[in-house]
Design a protein around this motif. Structure first.
Motif, PDB file in Angstrom:
ATOM      1  N   ARG A  92       0.828  -1.217   0.000  1.00 53.35           N
ATOM      2  CA  ARG A  92       0.000   0.000   0.000  1.00 53.35           C
ATOM      3  C   ARG A  92       0.859   1.262   0.000  1.00 53.35           C
ATOM      4  O   ARG A  92       0.531   2.256  -0.647  1.00 53.35           O
ATOM      5  CB  ARG A  92      -0.928   0.007   1.215  1.00 53.35           C
ATOM      6  CG  ARG A  92      -1.777   1.277   1.303  1.00 53.35           C
ATOM      7  CD  ARG A  92      -2.674   1.262   2.494  1.00 53.35           C
ATOM      8  NE  ARG A  92      -3.805   0.368   2.219  1.00 53.35           N
ATOM      9  CZ  ARG A  92      -4.864   0.240   3.005  1.00 53.35           C
ATOM     10  NH1 ARG A  92      -4.951   0.941   4.124  1.00 53.35           N
ATOM     11  NH2 ARG A  92      -5.831  -0.575   2.692  1.00 53.35           N
ATOM     12  N   HIS A  93       1.982   1.226   0.713  1.00 54.63           N
ATOM     13  CA  HIS A  93       2.832   2.414   0.853  1.00 54.63           C
ATOM     14  C   HIS A  93       4.100   2.356  -0.004  1.00 54.63           C
ATOM     15  O   HIS A  93       4.975   3.206   0.145  1.00 54.63           O
ATOM     16  CB  HIS A  93       3.187   2.621   2.328  1.00 54.63           C
ATOM     17  CG  HIS A  93       1.985   2.938   3.152  1.00 54.63           C
ATOM     18  ND1 HIS A  93       1.398   4.184   3.172  1.00 54.63           N
ATOM     19  CD2 HIS A  93       1.226   2.146   3.953  1.00 54.63           C
ATOM     20  CE1 HIS A  93       0.341   4.163   3.963  1.00 54.63           C
ATOM     21  NE2 HIS A  93       0.216   2.939   4.443  1.00 54.63           N
ATOM     22  N   ARG A  94       4.155   1.363  -0.882  1.00 55.33           N
ATOM     23  CA  ARG A  94       5.274   1.198  -1.824  1.00 55.33           C
ATOM     24  C   ARG A  94       6.612   1.129  -1.090  1.00 55.33           C
ATOM     25  O   ARG A  94       7.596   1.751  -1.473  1.00 55.33           O
ATOM     26  CB  ARG A  94       5.276   2.297  -2.872  1.00 55.33           C
ATOM     27  CG  ARG A  94       3.913   2.399  -3.552  1.00 55.33           C
ATOM     28  CD  ARG A  94       3.820   2.447  -5.024  1.00 55.33           C
ATOM     29  NE  ARG A  94       4.916   2.066  -5.840  1.00 55.33           N
ATOM     30  CZ  ARG A  94       5.060   0.846  -6.408  1.00 55.33           C
ATOM     31  NH1 ARG A  94       4.191  -0.094  -6.191  1.00 55.33           N
ATOM     32  NH2 ARG A  94       6.076   0.595  -7.187  1.00 55.33           N
ATOM     33  N   SER A 123       1.364 -10.466  -6.457  1.00 52.22           N
ATOM     34  CA  SER A 123       0.075  -9.933  -6.906  1.00 52.22           C
ATOM     35  C   SER A 123      -0.174  -8.525  -6.361  1.00 52.22           C
ATOM     36  O   SER A 123      -0.969  -7.782  -6.930  1.00 52.22           O
ATOM     37  CB  SER A 123      -1.064 -10.879  -6.520  1.00 52.22           C
ATOM     38  OG  SER A 123      -1.235 -10.907  -5.128  1.00 52.22           O
ATOM     39  N   ALA A 124       0.526  -8.153  -5.283  1.00 51.17           N
ATOM     40  CA  ALA A 124       0.390  -6.808  -4.708  1.00 51.17           C
ATOM     41  C   ALA A 124       1.307  -5.802  -5.401  1.00 51.17           C
ATOM     42  O   ALA A 124       1.325  -4.633  -5.043  1.00 51.17           O
ATOM     43  CB  ALA A 124       0.694  -6.847  -3.215  1.00 51.17           C
ATOM     44  N   GLY A 125       2.089  -6.264  -6.387  1.00 51.01           N
ATOM     45  CA  GLY A 125       2.882  -5.340  -7.186  1.00 51.01           C
ATOM     46  C   GLY A 125       4.361  -5.299  -6.904  1.00 51.01           C
ATOM     47  O   GLY A 125       5.077  -4.475  -7.477  1.00 51.01           O
ATOM     48  N   LEU A 143      11.350 -13.884   3.597  1.00 44.13           N
ATOM     49  CA  LEU A 143      10.728 -13.453   2.354  1.00 44.13           C
ATOM     50  C   LEU A 143      10.956 -11.953   2.231  1.00 44.13           C
ATOM     51  O   LEU A 143      10.654 -11.190   3.165  1.00 44.13           O
ATOM     52  CB  LEU A 143       9.234 -13.773   2.356  1.00 44.13           C
ATOM     53  CG  LEU A 143       8.516 -13.555   1.036  1.00 44.13           C
ATOM     54  CD1 LEU A 143       9.047 -14.516  -0.038  1.00 44.13           C
ATOM     55  CD2 LEU A 143       7.013 -13.746   1.210  1.00 44.13           C
ATOM     56  N   VAL A 144      11.535 -11.552   1.101  1.00 46.94           N
ATOM     57  CA  VAL A 144      11.868 -10.155   0.854  1.00 46.94           C
ATOM     58  C   VAL A 144      11.091  -9.682  -0.364  1.00 46.94           C
ATOM     59  O   VAL A 144      11.052 -10.368  -1.392  1.00 46.94           O
ATOM     60  CB  VAL A 144      13.385  -9.995   0.595  1.00 46.94           C
ATOM     61  CG1 VAL A 144      13.725  -8.564   0.229  1.00 46.94           C
ATOM     62  CG2 VAL A 144      14.176 -10.444   1.804  1.00 46.94           C
ATOM     63  N   GLY A 145      10.493  -8.515  -0.256  1.00 47.65           N
ATOM     64  CA  GLY A 145       9.788  -7.915  -1.377  1.00 47.65           C
ATOM     65  C   GLY A 145      10.270  -6.497  -1.609  1.00 47.65           C
ATOM     66  O   GLY A 145      10.438  -5.732  -0.659  1.00 47.65           O
ATOM     67  N   GLU A 146      10.536  -6.188  -2.882  1.00 45.20           N
ATOM     68  CA  GLU A 146      11.000  -4.847  -3.239  1.00 45.20           C
ATOM     69  C   GLU A 146      10.313  -4.397  -4.521  1.00 45.20           C
ATOM     70  O   GLU A 146       9.931  -5.211  -5.347  1.00 45.20           O
ATOM     71  CB  GLU A 146      12.514  -4.841  -3.444  1.00 45.20           C
ATOM     72  CG  GLU A 146      13.300  -5.201  -2.201  1.00 45.20           C
ATOM     73  CD  GLU A 146      14.789  -5.253  -2.447  1.00 45.20           C
ATOM     74  OE1 GLU A 146      15.418  -4.187  -2.353  1.00 45.20           O
ATOM     75  OE2 GLU A 146      15.296  -6.346  -2.750  1.00 45.20           O
ATOM     76  N   HIS A 147      10.220  -3.094  -4.661  1.00 50.24           N
ATOM     77  CA  HIS A 147       9.719  -2.486  -5.888  1.00 50.24           C
ATOM     78  C   HIS A 147      10.919  -2.111  -6.744  1.00 50.24           C
ATOM     79  O   HIS A 147      12.014  -1.917  -6.223  1.00 50.24           O
ATOM     80  CB  HIS A 147       8.889  -1.237  -5.582  1.00 50.24           C
ATOM     81  CG  HIS A 147       7.678  -1.535  -4.746  1.00 50.24           C
ATOM     82  ND1 HIS A 147       6.535  -2.063  -5.286  1.00 50.24           N
ATOM     83  CD2 HIS A 147       7.453  -1.397  -3.426  1.00 50.24           C
ATOM     84  CE1 HIS A 147       5.640  -2.233  -4.317  1.00 50.24           C
ATOM     85  NE2 HIS A 147       6.180  -1.839  -3.183  1.00 50.24           N
ATOM     86  N   GLU A 151      10.193   2.766  -9.481  1.00 55.56           N
ATOM     87  CA  GLU A 151       8.862   2.873  -8.896  1.00 55.56           C
ATOM     88  C   GLU A 151       8.876   3.194  -7.417  1.00 55.56           C
ATOM     89  O   GLU A 151       7.840   3.432  -6.831  1.00 55.56           O
ATOM     90  CB  GLU A 151       8.120   1.552  -9.103  1.00 55.56           C
ATOM     91  CG  GLU A 151       7.920   1.198 -10.546  1.00 55.56           C
ATOM     92  CD  GLU A 151       7.301  -0.170 -10.697  1.00 55.56           C
ATOM     93  OE1 GLU A 151       6.654  -0.636  -9.758  1.00 55.56           O
ATOM     94  OE2 GLU A 151       7.451  -0.768 -11.762  1.00 55.56           O
ATOM     95  N   SER A 152      10.031   3.153  -6.769  1.00 56.63           N
ATOM     96  CA  SER A 152      10.078   3.376  -5.319  1.00 56.63           C
ATOM     97  C   SER A 152       9.738   4.816  -4.989  1.00 56.63           C
ATOM     98  O   SER A 152       9.882   5.709  -5.804  1.00 56.63           O
ATOM     99  CB  SER A 152      11.465   3.023  -4.780  1.00 56.63           C
ATOM    100  OG  SER A 152      11.692   1.650  -4.943  1.00 56.63           O
ATOM    101  N   ARG A 153       9.351   5.012  -3.717  1.00 59.02           N
ATOM    102  CA  ARG A 153       8.956   6.364  -3.331  1.00 59.02           C
ATOM    103  C   ARG A 153      10.111   7.238  -3.001  1.00 59.02           C
ATOM    104  O   ARG A 153      11.188   6.987  -2.817  1.00 59.02           O
ATOM    105  CB  ARG A 153       7.988   6.362  -2.164  1.00 59.02           C
ATOM    106  CG  ARG A 153       8.436   5.609  -0.944  1.00 59.02           C
ATOM    107  CD  ARG A 153       7.380   5.614   0.089  1.00 59.02           C
ATOM    108  NE  ARG A 153       8.009   6.234   1.266  1.00 59.02           N
ATOM    109  CZ  ARG A 153       7.384   6.637   2.294  1.00 59.02           C
ATOM    110  NH1 ARG A 153       6.116   6.533   2.347  1.00 59.02           N
ATOM    111  NH2 ARG A 153       7.994   7.164   3.321  1.00 59.02           N
TER     112      ARG A 153
END
Length: 153
Positions: A92-94, A123-125, A143-147, A151-153
Motif C-alpha cells: 500500500r505504501h510502496r 500480486s500486490a505489485g 521473504l523479501v519484497g521490493e519495488h 517505482e520506489s517512493r
C-alpha cells in the motif's frame, strides 16, 4: 528452542540489504529486533501489545493497514498473524519488506504458506520477491519484497 542469534542475524541481513533509516518492526514482541537494528544505526518503532518490553521505541498496539506511514521499510521476525499485514501495508505504501514467517495465520502448512505469501507479494505489485535463508536453527526463511528502483517512493 529458538536460536538466540536470530535477531542479530536478521538485523545484519536488513542493514546489508536496505538503506532505509526508519523501520517498522511489526509484531516485534519485546523489541529485540528493534534493539539489534538500533545498535546498527536504524530508527525503529516496534508494534506489539506486550506490556513488558525493552526500553526501545514501542507502540503498544496492533499494527493495521491504517497506520500512518513514517518508515522506509517494514519487517517482522516470526510475526505470527501479522505476516500478511506486513506485506499488504508495504504494498500500500510502496515500501520494501522483509519477514521471517514462523507459521501461517490460517493453519496452512509451512511450505504452502511461504508460496502463498510470495504470490501475495507478487500480486500486490512487488517486482522482486525472493527468499533468503538465515544461517540459524528454526524458521530461518526470509521473504523479501521490493519495488523496482524507478517505482520506489
Amino acid at each position: 528452542m529458538a536460536d538466540k542469534r536470530r535477531f542479530d542475524l536478521f538485523a545484519d541481513l536488513i542493514v546489508s540489504r536496505f538503506l532505509a533509516p526508519r523501520v517498522f518492526d511489526v509484531a516485534g514482541g519485546q523489541g529485540k529486533l528493534n534493539e539489534a537494528l538500533t545498535r546498527r544505526g536504524r530508527a525503529v518503532t516496534t508494534f506489539d501489545l506486550r506490556h513488558k518490553h525493552l526500553p526501545v521505541t514501542y507502540a503498544q498496539r496492533i499494527f493495521t493497514l491504517d497506520e500512518p506511514c513514517d518508515a522506509e521499510l517494514v519487517v517482522g521476525m516470526h510475526p505470527d498473524g501479522a505476516t500478511r499485514v506486513i506485506i499488504e501495508y508495504a504494498a500500500r505504501h510502496r515500501l520494501p519488506f522483509a519477514v521471517v514467517p514462523c507459521c501461517s495465520d490460517n493453519g496452512m502448512p509451512y511450505n504452502p504458506w511461504m508460496r502463498h505469501l510470495a504470490e501475495l507479494a507478487r500480486s500486490a505489485g512487488f517486482t522482486t520477491v525472493e527468499e533468503v535463508t538465515l544461517s540459524m536453527d528454526g524458521r530461518a526463511r526470509v521473504l523479501v519484497g521490493e519495488h523496482s528502483p524507478v517505482e520506489s517512493r
